[in-house]
Enzyme design. Structure first.
Site, PDB file in Angstrom:
ATOM      1  N   ASP A 157      10.623  54.643 103.960  1.00  0.00           N
ATOM      2  CA  ASP A 157      11.304  53.889 102.890  1.00  0.00           C
ATOM      3  C   ASP A 157      10.706  54.452 101.741  1.00  0.00           C
ATOM      4  O   ASP A 157       9.387  54.814 101.675  1.00  0.00           O
ATOM      5  CB  ASP A 157      11.452  52.374 103.016  1.00  0.00           C
TER       6      ASP A 157
ATOM      7  N   ASN B 283      11.171  59.606 100.136  1.00  0.00           N
ATOM      8  CA  ASN B 283      12.671  59.666 100.186  1.00  0.00           C
ATOM      9  C   ASN B 283      12.803  60.785 101.329  1.00  0.00           C
ATOM     10  O   ASN B 283      12.719  62.040 101.213  1.00  0.00           O
ATOM     11  CB  ASN B 283      13.518  59.991  98.831  1.00  0.00           C
TER      12      ASN B 283
ATOM     13  N   ASN C  35      22.327  53.286 102.524  1.00  0.00           N
ATOM     14  CA  ASN C  35      22.949  54.216 101.713  1.00  0.00           C
ATOM     15  C   ASN C  35      23.657  55.288 102.817  1.00  0.00           C
ATOM     16  O   ASN C  35      22.867  55.556 103.715  1.00  0.00           O
ATOM     17  CB  ASN C  35      22.344  54.680 100.584  1.00  0.00           C
TER      18      ASN C  35
ATOM     19  N   CYS D  56      30.851  62.661 112.818  1.00  0.00           N
ATOM     20  CA  CYS D  56      32.304  62.918 113.397  1.00  0.00           C
ATOM     21  C   CYS D  56      33.293  62.212 112.894  1.00  0.00           C
ATOM     22  O   CYS D  56      34.462  62.583 112.762  1.00  0.00           O
ATOM     23  CB  CYS D  56      32.003  62.689 114.933  1.00  0.00           C
TER      24      CYS D  56
ATOM     25  N   CYS E  63      24.684  43.961  92.162  1.00  0.00           N
ATOM     26  CA  CYS E  63      24.500  44.474  93.646  1.00  0.00           C
ATOM     27  C   CYS E  63      25.322  43.985  94.638  1.00  0.00           C
ATOM     28  O   CYS E  63      26.518  43.306  94.418  1.00  0.00           O
ATOM     29  CB  CYS E  63      23.150  43.537  93.749  1.00  0.00           C
TER      30      CYS E  63
ATOM     31  N   CYS F 268      33.528  68.579 113.998  1.00  0.00           N
ATOM     32  CA  CYS F 268      32.552  67.841 113.179  1.00  0.00           C
ATOM     33  C   CYS F 268      31.885  68.874 112.260  1.00  0.00           C
ATOM     34  O   CYS F 268      31.872  69.794 112.511  1.00  0.00           O
ATOM     35  CB  CYS F 268      31.659  67.079 114.207  1.00  0.00           C
TER      36      CYS F 268
END
Length: 346
Positions: free
Chosen positions: A32, A78, A111, A156, A177, A230
């Site tokens: 994180d 990140n 996200n 997919c 938020c 895909c």
């Protein structure tokens, strides 16, 4: 038979193995890059004094206090950047105790960009992983178990924001938020952990997809196959490799039928019946859900007698004619003198 010396030696070997096992900590790798904020306190995991710390550092401290036998490997960066993505791939491909791939990857990100990065890495490495999430209105969520090549990957059947190539950052407004409901998050997290345990410990059936709708208490399940078109090239390659596998060979077991009589000599005509065989049940209008059953049911004959009494108008409360009230129901209302008179007449 083993001698005393041999038994002592065996005990010493077992004790040394136990000590080695206790000294070996299972690794838990965290990724994180955010910091703990006061708004995160409703997750019931972080603590107010941890505000300002990186989330991985705060999580490592909390988890270490809960179970000191787990080795926490925290990575505060990140994973979606080019350089960090390769570091992420290298870590999960060599992060096990023996230096090989990790057993399982759990995605709990908030996200789509991070989800796509995890999806790409796991497709390339052939790494099994769980994707999970809660909707922006906080009243629904899901978990999805992804086996590259065997089940649909995250790309997919992507959400609309991904399929439309929309920049997710443009959908967020400053100071606003998404809704957060700890109960929904706790339920979805429970589903995720339960299925992770089933996968790692090898019991039960691991859900390929399990959803949750809090407004209707609806739990949809399904299993999705890989999409031949895909957008992830490694997903298409893995699926092609799975399709090219030869079908499993089933060994037919030879069945030998015993044609001899069950009992050669049964002079007294004794037969065995199942002690707990269910009795014939009376017709019922109960519409039970799948997996639910009644604890007991009234017999067919008793049900017919009660129904006949109701139709005749001589309900179970009429104690003047005990024979007409279906046995035990009427007998329970008789006085002691009535019962003694019935005993004398037998």
């Amino acid at each position: 038979m083993a001698t005393v010396e041999e038994l002592k030696k065996k005990i010493e070997e077992l004790e040394s193995k136990l000590a080695a096992a206790q000294g070996t900590k299972g690794p838990l790798i965290l990724f994180d890059y955010d910091k703990v904020e006061l708004a995160n306190m409703n997750r019931l995991f972080f603590q107010p004094h941890q505000a300002g710390l990186s989330k991985v550092a705060a999580a490592a401290a909390t988890l270490q206090a809960i179970n000191p036998d787990v080795a926490i490997d925290a990575h505060n960066y990140n994973i979606t950047t080019v350089d960090n993505f390769q570091k992420f791939c290298d870590t999960i491909s060599t992060g096990s105790l023996k230096g090989g791939p990790v057993d399982l990857v759990l995605s709990c990100v908030d996200n789509f960009e991070a989800r796509m990065a995890i999806n790409t890495a796991c497709n390339e490495l052939g790494q099994n992983w769980f994707e999970s999430g809660v909707s922006e209105n906080a009243v629904s969520g899901h978990i999805q178990f992804i086996v590259p090549g065997e089940t649909a990957c995250f790309a997919c059947a992507p959400p609309l924001v991904v399929a439309s190539n929309i920049d997710e950052k443009t959908l967020k407004r400053d100071g606003v938020c998404a809704a957060s409901l700890p109960t929904t998050m706790g339920i979805v997290a429970g589903f995720l952990v339960q299925n992770a345990l089933k996968y790692l410990l090898g019991f039960g059936n691991v859900s390929h997809y399990l959803g949750y709708s809090a407004l209707t208490d609806f739990f949809p399940t399904m299993s999705l196959k890989p999409n031949p078109t895909c957008s992830e090239a490694w997903c298409v390659r893995r699926a092609a490799a799975v399709r090219a596998r030869p079908p499993p060979v089933e060994m037919a077991a030879e069945v030998c039928e015993d044609t001899a009589p069950l009992h050669q000599d049964n002079e007294w005509g004794i037969s065995l019946i199942e002690e707990n065989a269910p009795e014939e049940e009376a017709p019922s209008n109960l519409q039970l859900a799948e997996g639910v059953q009644v604890a007991y049911s009234i017999g067919v004959e008793a049900a017919a007698e009660v129904e006949a009494e109701v139709e005749a108008g001589g309900g179970a409360g009429d104690s003047s004619t005990p024979e007409s009230s279906g046995g035990a129901l009427a007998a329970a209302e008789l006085s002691l003198e009535d019962l003694m008179q019935q005993m004398k007449s037998l």
